[in-house]
Design a protein around this motif. Structure first.
Motif, PDB file in Angstrom:
ATOM      1  N   UNK A 253       0.824  -1.208   0.000  1.00 24.39           N
ATOM      2  CA  UNK A 253       0.000   0.000   0.000  1.00 24.39           C
ATOM      3  C   UNK A 253       0.862   1.264   0.000  1.00 24.39           C
ATOM      4  N   UNK A 254       2.024   1.192   0.642  1.00 23.09           N
ATOM      5  CA  UNK A 254       2.927   2.347   0.695  1.00 23.09           C
ATOM      6  C   UNK A 254       3.864   2.405  -0.513  1.00 23.09           C
ATOM      7  N   UNK A 255       3.624   1.548  -1.512  1.00 24.90           N
ATOM      8  CA  UNK A 255       4.428   1.489  -2.748  1.00 24.90           C
ATOM      9  C   UNK A 255       5.914   1.318  -2.414  1.00 24.90           C
TER      10      UNK A 255
ATOM     11  N   UNK B 131      12.618  15.202  -5.556  1.00 27.16           N
ATOM     12  CA  UNK B 131      11.401  15.120  -6.376  1.00 27.16           C
ATOM     13  C   UNK B 131      10.950  13.697  -6.700  1.00 27.16           C
ATOM     14  N   UNK B 132      11.891  12.768  -6.916  1.00 24.36           N
ATOM     15  CA  UNK B 132      11.505  11.389  -7.256  1.00 24.36           C
ATOM     16  C   UNK B 132      10.834  10.719  -6.060  1.00 24.36           C
ATOM     17  N   UNK B 133      11.422  10.883  -4.860  1.00 29.71           N
ATOM     18  CA  UNK B 133      10.823  10.310  -3.654  1.00 29.71           C
ATOM     19  C   UNK B 133       9.466  10.942  -3.372  1.00 29.71           C
ATOM     20  N   UNK B 134       9.382  12.247  -3.582  1.00 30.28           N
ATOM     21  CA  UNK B 134       8.107  12.955  -3.384  1.00 30.28           C
ATOM     22  C   UNK B 134       7.038  12.398  -4.311  1.00 30.28           C
TER      23      UNK B 134
ATOM     24  N   UNK C 228       5.702   9.059  -3.051  1.00 27.44           N
ATOM     25  CA  UNK C 228       4.787   9.204  -1.912  1.00 27.44           C
ATOM     26  C   UNK C 228       3.439   9.727  -2.394  1.00 27.44           C
ATOM     27  N   UNK C 229       3.457  10.694  -3.301  1.00 27.01           N
ATOM     28  CA  UNK C 229       2.191  11.212  -3.844  1.00 27.01           C
ATOM     29  C   UNK C 229       1.421  10.109  -4.563  1.00 27.01           C
ATOM     30  N   UNK C 230       2.136   9.268  -5.306  1.00 28.87           N
ATOM     31  CA  UNK C 230       1.497   8.139  -5.995  1.00 28.87           C
ATOM     32  C   UNK C 230       0.817   7.216  -4.987  1.00 28.87           C
ATOM     33  N   UNK C 231       1.524   6.936  -3.890  1.00 22.62           N
ATOM     34  CA  UNK C 231       0.950   6.037  -2.887  1.00 22.62           C
ATOM     35  C   UNK C 231      -0.266   6.657  -2.222  1.00 22.62           C
ATOM     36  N   UNK C 232      -0.243   7.961  -1.967  1.00 20.33           N
ATOM     37  CA  UNK C 232      -1.368   8.617  -1.297  1.00 20.33           C
ATOM     38  C   UNK C 232      -2.620   8.588  -2.167  1.00 20.33           C
ATOM     39  N   UNK C 233      -2.452   8.816  -3.455  1.00 23.23           N
ATOM     40  CA  UNK C 233      -3.608   8.806  -4.361  1.00 23.23           C
ATOM     41  C   UNK C 233      -4.240   7.410  -4.384  1.00 23.23           C
ATOM     42  N   UNK C 234      -3.408   6.370  -4.300  1.00 22.42           N
ATOM     43  CA  UNK C 234      -3.944   5.004  -4.244  1.00 22.42           C
ATOM     44  C   UNK C 234      -4.596   4.721  -2.886  1.00 22.42           C
TER      45      UNK C 234
END
Length: 253
Positions: A132-134, A182-185, A188-194
């Motif tokens: 879930x946290x990618x 930016x890549x790590x950010x 995290x944004x990808x994981x939050x949207x999921x």
């Protein structure tokens, strides 16, 4: 279909001793959405997040007036199990703080503490939380290595997974990308949207641009007061308050 209100904040005032940090805050947080709450320093945003799972109780000078309702029930009712409340409303801080143990044991720590003894169940919980946290694909072959060996962005996703392992209903994130590249950010944004498919998320974003990328709704606070809240597209394209417009456009803050 009507949107479910997961958390309702009603007429909230918050004080540190004689200093007031939040003024008459009224805010509805909708289930399975991402709400970004942003503003300049000293706007009361971190305090608002910490009040939602009663972390502010740890400050002996803290005092609250008003109500915060989780699924219609007050979190301030005498006899509320605060430990259980903090499991339901988990919080991730701006600086990742993995425990000085293995990646696996970082995630397993909470479920074990909560009484889960089945090895199989713990293994399944750890994998699910990391997925879930990618983060699963990046760490599945080194779960026994120290969590400190992870990069900063991975450590932050590990901290998100640690909260997810407790199966919360709401996740609060206080500038979780503030020290990340930016890549790590982006990960995290990808994981939050999921994650919003399964959880309600309230984030103090790294910046206004992040709020624009991931939010369903956005709220702007200034000096402890809520200035404006609304659907993301309307909020950013046509803010109702001049102060919101000035902040979004970079004229102050």
């Amino acid at each position: 279909m009507a949107e479910q209100i997961k958390i309702a904040i009603k007429d909230l005032n918050f004080f540190y001793g004689s200093r007031q940090a939040i003024y008459e805050l009224n805010l509805d947080i909708r289930a399975n959405q991402i709400l970004s709450v942003f503003g300049p320093a000293n706007s009361g945003i971190t305090t608002t997040l910490r009040t939602m799972n009663r972390l502010c109780d740890l400050n002996s000078l803290a005092r609250t007036e008003g109500e915060i309702l989780l699924d219609g029930a007050s979190i301030f009712t005498p006899g509320v199990n605060v430990t259980e409340l903090r499991r339901k409303i988990g919080m991730v801080f701006d600086v990742p703080t993995p425990l000085p143990i293995s990646i696996f044991n970082n995630i397993a720590y909470g479920p074990r503490l909560s009484g889960t003894k089945s090895k199989k169940e713990i293994e399944e919980t750890v994998e699910e939380a990391l997925r879930l946290a990618v983060l699963w694909d990046e760490v599945k072959d080194r779960l026994k290595t120290p969590a400190a060996s992870l990069s900063g962005g991975q450590q932050q996703r590990l901290c998100i997974a640690r909260v997810l392992a407790l199966k919360p209903e709401v996740i609060l994130l206080d500038r979780p990308c503030s020290g990340l590249d930016p890549i790590s950010t982006a990960k995290i944004e990808e994981s939050l949207v999921q994650l919003k498919e399964h959880f309600t998320i309230v984030i103090a974003p790294h910046n206004v641009q992040q709020a624009g990328r991931i939010s369903d709704r956005a709220a702007f606070m200034l000096m402890g007061k809520l200035i404006e809240e609304g659907l993301k597209n309307e909020f950013f394209s046509n803010p109702k308050d001049q102060r919101t417009s000035d902040y979004i456009s970079g004229r102050f803050g």
